[in-house]
Design an enzyme around this catalytic site. Structure first.
Site, PDB file in Angstrom:
ATOM      1  N   ASP A  75      -6.405 -23.524 -17.952  1.00 60.11           N
ATOM      2  CA  ASP A  75      -5.199 -24.326 -17.795  1.00 60.11           C
ATOM      3  C   ASP A  75      -5.404 -25.632 -18.559  1.00 60.11           C
ATOM      4  OD1 ASP A  75      -2.859 -25.445 -16.964  1.00 60.11           O
ATOM      5  OD2 ASP A  75      -3.264 -25.285 -14.822  1.00 60.11           O
ATOM      6  N   GLY A 113       6.278 -24.448 -14.019  1.00 59.51           N
ATOM      7  CA  GLY A 113       7.209 -25.231 -13.219  1.00 59.51           C
ATOM      8  C   GLY A 113       7.846 -24.474 -12.078  1.00 59.51           C
ATOM      9  N   ASP A 137      -2.181 -16.117 -11.546  1.00 55.84           N
ATOM     10  CA  ASP A 137      -3.355 -16.764 -10.965  1.00 55.84           C
ATOM     11  C   ASP A 137      -2.897 -17.533  -9.735  1.00 55.84           C
ATOM     12  OD1 ASP A 137      -3.727 -20.023 -11.327  1.00 55.84           O
ATOM     13  OD2 ASP A 137      -2.236 -19.170 -12.668  1.00 55.84           O
ATOM     14  N   CYS A 150     -14.837  -3.256   0.066  1.00 63.51           N
ATOM     15  CA  CYS A 150     -15.638  -4.462  -0.169  1.00 63.51           C
ATOM     16  C   CYS A 150     -16.790  -4.556   0.834  1.00 63.51           C
ATOM     17  CB  CYS A 150     -14.754  -5.701  -0.091  1.00 63.51           C
ATOM     18  SG  CYS A 150     -14.414  -6.256   1.603  1.00 63.51           S
TER      19      CYS A 150
END
Length: 378
Positions: A91, A216, A266, A306
């Site tokens: 970013d 945004g 993300d 997991c």
């Protein structure tokens, strides 16, 4: 420009593809684990990879503050420095400058701010600076510097924002060093004004980028507004470039955005939730602090592979109540595993032409508000 996007299949507006980078190929729709400061909190990179995560996100603002772009470059870039050898997106730091900094001053040349770390010391970040730092980080996908407005905002403010970030996007692209397997994404702004979203998308497309982000959003607006702005924007973005919805989000946000043509996501949600005792499951979320799990022998989710789900809910509850670090590690890995399972399911359903049914089935099970033990998790 050297990133390659392959569009493999479509089901309505939902897209199945892949992105080729210098550090490997990742499949889309993709969820990127957030590794803000060159670490996905509570996990080693091997543990991140075990979840099925293919690409991680780093943040220019945090890394320029600590340890600095010069040091990361000296250490061989983020891949070598942090031990992640797959693709990395960074970013630009614009959102963090606005949300974390004090005394922010927007100027045509860039943004002046004092950081949340060093107090009164002033910093100045130009589009060219952000791109240069991301080059030092050796990011596979560089994001242009932009200004993220919080909603609601006025039309006048949104118009000025679109015009300025378009100029900044051009400067960012001019500063970008093109090389094989690396690329730069533009960021569409426009708040919740449809015509400004269209204007921003067309302007960025004219400049030409390797991919396009929808920015945004997920900044306080209702979900239906976010979906409306995505649906407004994506028709004006190139079909042969990846589309990234920044900072999103919940499983239901992801499904709705994929349905409207988004390829990349993300969000800190799964990792932050893992550190605060919340587990994502196909039945909804579970608060592992809840006393009802004290002697519960079942796994968090019996369809999850997991490490946490090889243990009992009782043990995870015990770790959480004792504030053991292992509890945060196991729940963080579980949540990323859940998100990556969701993305795999999405990709398979698009390829099979069954995305609508997959979405409806997932939502029905996820939102019924009950776990498989029959009582609501609060």
């Amino acid at each position: 420009m050297s990133l390659k996007f392959n569009l493999i299949a479509k089901d309505g507006n939902a897209r199945r593809g892949s992105v080729e980078t210098a550090h490997g190929t990742f499949q889309t729709p993709a969820f990127m684990a957030v590794g803000t400061a060159a670490t996905v909190k509570a996990l080693t990179m091997d543990q991140v990879a075990a979840t099925g995560t293919q690409v991680i996100l780093g943040n220019t603002y945090h890394l320029m503050m600590r340890p600095g772009g010069d040091l990361v470059e000296k250490m061989g870039g983020l891949h070598k420095f942090g031990g992640w050898h797959g693709p990395i997106l960074t970013d630009s730091g614009g959102f963090q400058v606005m949300s974390l900094s004090n005394l922010v001053k927007m100027k045509e040349e860039g943004v002046e701010f004092t950081s949340h770390i060093d107090g009164g010391i002033k910093h100045f970040l130009r589009p060219e600076d952000s791109v240069h730092i991301q080059h030092q980080l050796d990011s596979n996908i560089t994001m242009v510097l932009d200004e993220c407005l919080h909603l609601p905002t006025t039309r006048e403010r949104a118009e000025k924002n679109v015009d300025m970030v378009t100029r900044w996007a051009r400067r960012s692209k001019d500063a970008f060093v093109d090389r094989p397997g690396y690329g730069i994404f533009g960021i569409v702004q426009g708040a919740d004004f449809k015509d400004l979203r269209e204007k921003s998308a067309k302007a960025l497309t004219e400049i030409g980028f390797d991919g396009y982000a929808v920015g945004g959003l997920a900044v306080g607006e209702p979900q239906e507004v976010m979906f409306d702005m995505i649906a407004t924007t994506t028709p004006f973005l190139p079909e042969d470039k990846p589309r990234y919805l920044m900072g999103v989000g919940t499983p239901l946000d992801i499904l709705g955005a994929v349905e409207r043509g988004i390829d990349m996501f993300d969000c800190v949600m799964p990792t932050r939730a893992g550190r605060t005792a919340q587990a994502f499951t196909r039945h909804g979320t579970m608060n592992m602090r809840n006393a009802k799990f004290t002697d519960d022998e079942r796994p968090i989710d019996d369809k999850c592979g997991c490490p946490a789900c090889k243990l009992s809910r009782a043990y995870i509850h015990h770790l959480v109540k004792c504030n053991e670090i292992l509890g945060a590690t196991l729940l963080t890995q579980h949540n990323l595993w859940f998100y990556q399972d969701l993305m795999r399911g999405i990709r398979e359903s698009i390829e099979n032409g069954t995305f609508k049914q997959f979405k409806e089935n997932f939502i029905a099970e996820y939102t019924k508000g009950k776990t498989d033990e029959g009582d609501k998790d609060k």
